[in-house]
Enzyme design. Structure first.
Site, PDB file in Angstrom:
ATOM      1  N   ASP A  88       0.815  -1.218   0.000  1.00 56.27           N
ATOM      2  CA  ASP A  88       0.000   0.000   0.000  1.00 56.27           C
ATOM      3  C   ASP A  88       0.855   1.277   0.000  1.00 56.27           C
ATOM      4  O   ASP A  88       1.927   1.312   0.613  1.00 56.27           O
ATOM      5  CB  ASP A  88      -0.864  -0.031   1.271  1.00 56.27           C
ATOM      6  CG  ASP A  88      -1.994   0.968   1.247  1.00 56.27           C
ATOM      7  OD1 ASP A  88      -2.523   1.249   0.164  1.00 56.27           O
ATOM      8  OD2 ASP A  88      -2.355   1.464   2.332  1.00 56.27           O
ATOM      9  N   HIS A  89       0.358   2.318  -0.664  1.00 53.34           N
ATOM     10  CA  HIS A  89       1.022   3.636  -0.666  1.00 53.34           C
ATOM     11  C   HIS A  89       2.498   3.548  -1.034  1.00 53.34           C
ATOM     12  O   HIS A  89       3.359   4.094  -0.331  1.00 53.34           O
ATOM     13  CB  HIS A  89       0.858   4.328   0.696  1.00 53.34           C
ATOM     14  CG  HIS A  89      -0.519   4.912   0.892  1.00 53.34           C
ATOM     15  ND1 HIS A  89      -0.999   5.947   0.127  1.00 53.34           N
ATOM     16  CD2 HIS A  89      -1.506   4.595   1.758  1.00 53.34           C
ATOM     17  CE1 HIS A  89      -2.229   6.246   0.518  1.00 53.34           C
ATOM     18  NE2 HIS A  89      -2.571   5.442   1.499  1.00 53.34           N
TER      19      HIS A  89
ATOM     20  N   HIS B  15      -9.836   5.633   0.972  1.00 57.55           N
ATOM     21  CA  HIS B  15      -8.718   5.672   1.933  1.00 57.55           C
ATOM     22  C   HIS B  15      -9.146   6.495   3.140  1.00 57.55           C
ATOM     23  O   HIS B  15     -10.105   7.252   3.088  1.00 57.55           O
ATOM     24  CB  HIS B  15      -7.483   6.303   1.279  1.00 57.55           C
ATOM     25  CG  HIS B  15      -6.740   5.353   0.382  1.00 57.55           C
ATOM     26  ND1 HIS B  15      -5.452   4.972   0.622  1.00 57.55           N
ATOM     27  CD2 HIS B  15      -7.135   4.699  -0.726  1.00 57.55           C
ATOM     28  CE1 HIS B  15      -5.065   4.122  -0.324  1.00 57.55           C
ATOM     29  NE2 HIS B  15      -6.065   3.944  -1.164  1.00 57.55           N
ATOM     30  N   GLY B  16      -8.368   6.333   4.221  1.00 50.72           N
ATOM     31  CA  GLY B  16      -8.664   7.128   5.417  1.00 50.72           C
ATOM     32  C   GLY B  16     -10.025   6.776   5.991  1.00 50.72           C
ATOM     33  O   GLY B  16     -10.758   7.639   6.476  1.00 50.72           O
TER      34      GLY B  16
ATOM     35  N   SER C 136     -10.869   5.060   8.655  1.00 47.29           N
ATOM     36  CA  SER C 136     -11.034   4.988  10.119  1.00 47.29           C
ATOM     37  C   SER C 136     -11.840   6.161  10.657  1.00 47.29           C
ATOM     38  O   SER C 136     -12.451   6.058  11.713  1.00 47.29           O
ATOM     39  CB  SER C 136      -9.666   5.003  10.814  1.00 47.29           C
ATOM     40  OG  SER C 136      -8.945   3.853  10.484  1.00 47.29           O
TER      41      SER C 136
ATOM     42  N   ASN D 123     -10.000   1.022   2.789  1.00 48.31           N
ATOM     43  CA  ASN D 123      -8.721   0.921   3.499  1.00 48.31           C
ATOM     44  C   ASN D 123      -8.849   1.445   4.923  1.00 48.31           C
ATOM     45  O   ASN D 123      -9.277   2.591   5.132  1.00 48.31           O
ATOM     46  CB  ASN D 123      -7.662   1.766   2.785  1.00 48.31           C
ATOM     47  CG  ASN D 123      -7.174   1.134   1.505  1.00 48.31           C
ATOM     48  OD1 ASN D 123      -7.782   0.204   0.979  1.00 48.31           O
ATOM     49  ND2 ASN D 123      -6.068   1.628   1.001  1.00 48.31           N
TER      50      ASN D 123
HETATM   51  O1  G3H Z   1      -4.135   3.210   2.906  1.00 48.54           O
HETATM   52  C1  G3H Z   1      -4.463   3.165   4.115  1.00 48.54           C
HETATM   53  C2  G3H Z   1      -5.656   3.802   4.581  1.00 48.54           C
HETATM   54  O2  G3H Z   1      -6.050   4.832   3.779  1.00 48.54           O
HETATM   55  C3  G3H Z   1      -5.868   3.860   6.048  1.00 48.54           C
HETATM   56  O3  G3H Z   1      -6.317   5.109   6.525  1.00 48.54           O
HETATM   57  O4  G3H Z   1      -5.469   4.872   8.825  1.00 48.54           O
HETATM   58  O5  G3H Z   1      -7.037   6.674   8.238  1.00 48.54           O
HETATM   59  O6  G3H Z   1      -7.821   4.311   8.303  1.00 48.54           O
HETATM   60  P1  G3H Z   1      -6.688   5.254   8.061  1.00 48.54           P
HETATM   61 ZN    ZN Z   2      -4.408   5.432   2.384  1.00 48.27          ZN
END
Ligand code: G3H
Ligand code: ZN
Length: 278
Positions: free
Chosen positions: A84-85, A211-212, A214, A233
């Site tokens: 990832d990334h 993404h993001g 959480s 993700n």
């Molecule tokens: O690629 C990973 C994610 O985008 C995780 O994002 O840690 O904010 O859940 P997060």
């Molecule tokens: Zn991410």
């Protein structure tokens, strides 16, 4: 069970109007917990390792990748490995031999033309090596502890016309879109731009990735899936669960009681978040 392929899991989720959860792992306990959570709700899952997590291991990909692969192979549900990334071409080129079925190549911080050129070359390499590849256009902020992007700043949203061109010119298999989520949120208070997601889902024929995640409450995750997101993700939510459990169980010199508590807490988080997507 042998390792699954991310592309297959995303396709199967899309066919059922669902999204596959992809969890970022840092420690062996993260991997064990994600697999246990997926088994609890009898659902396939993706274990993903970010370039930052590899940097944390002094740049060594194989020790944690092999541990994750062993957890995946021992699982009672299909589990795929995703890198990832990735920004480093050297790391990208280690993916195929380390058991990864897919990669996310991240050049979203670059101007459009440079992002396209770098992503196209990563996609050519990935396809020649049998890997499914995801890229990002528009930037989901908050990476590596950066300050969150102002959601109204240029680049903080993915433009649907540009996205259609980007996918067709780069040849990627999936696209991460910036629709209002931010990396590394420790509260689940974000809200998505659902109108933009609807326009992106209409404009693109590849799976869309969030993404993001959480930072989103269950209702927003469910609405994102209903709107066409097919891979979600999640990283920080596991870390919040882990750290809270360690804090409350930090007694004595033996790490096993607090690591066991952390694994139990992450298992519950993973199971709950997978359920929110199905
Ligand atoms: O690629 C990973 C994610 O985008 C995780 O994002 O840690 O904010 O859940 P997060
Ligand atoms: Zn991410």
């Amino acid at each position: 069970m042998s390792l699954a392929a991310t592309g297959d899991l995303v396709r199967e989720a899309a066919a059922g109007g669902r999204a596959v959860a992809a969890f970022n792992i840092i420690t062996l306990e993260h991997a064990e917990a994600v697999v246990a959570g997926a088994e609890r709700v009898r659902t396939a899952v993706v274990l993903q390792l970010s370039e930052n997590a590899v940097k944390f291991r002094d740049g060594q990909l194989l020790p944690i990748a092999r541990a994750a692969a062993a957890c995946a192979e021992a699982a009672a549900v299909p589990v795929a490995l995703h890198l990832d990334h990735v920004k480093s071409p050297e790391l990208l080129r280690q993916a195929a031999d380390a058991g990864f079925a897919s990669v996310m190549y991240d050049a979203a911080h670059l101007p459009y033309g440079e992002n396209l050129e770098a992503t196209r070359s990563a996609a050519d390499w990935a396809h020649a090596n049998g890997l499914w590849i995801e890229a990002e256009l528009g930037e989901v902020g908050g990476k590596k502890g950066d300050a969150p992007l102002d959601p109204h700043a240029p680049g903080a949203r993915t433009d649907p016309d540009e996205a259609r061109r980007f996918v067709s010119d780069s040849g990627v298999d999936a696209l991460a879109v910036a629709i209002g989520s931010t990396h590394a949120m420790t509260t689940r208070t974000a809200a998505l731009d659902h109108a933009l997601l609807a326009r992106l889902a209409k404009a693109l024929d590849v799976p869309l990735v969030l993404h993001g995640s959480s930072g989103l409450p269950d209702s927003e995750l469910a609405a994102a899936v209903a709107g066409g997101i097919r891979k979600v993700n999640i990283g920080t939510a596991l870390n919040v669960a882990m750290t809270e459990a360690i804090r409350s169980n930090l007694t004595g010199a033996d790490p096993r009681p607090y690591l066991a508590a952390a694994r139990t807490a992450m298992t519950a988080t993973a199971a709950a978040m997978i359920s929110a997507l199905n």
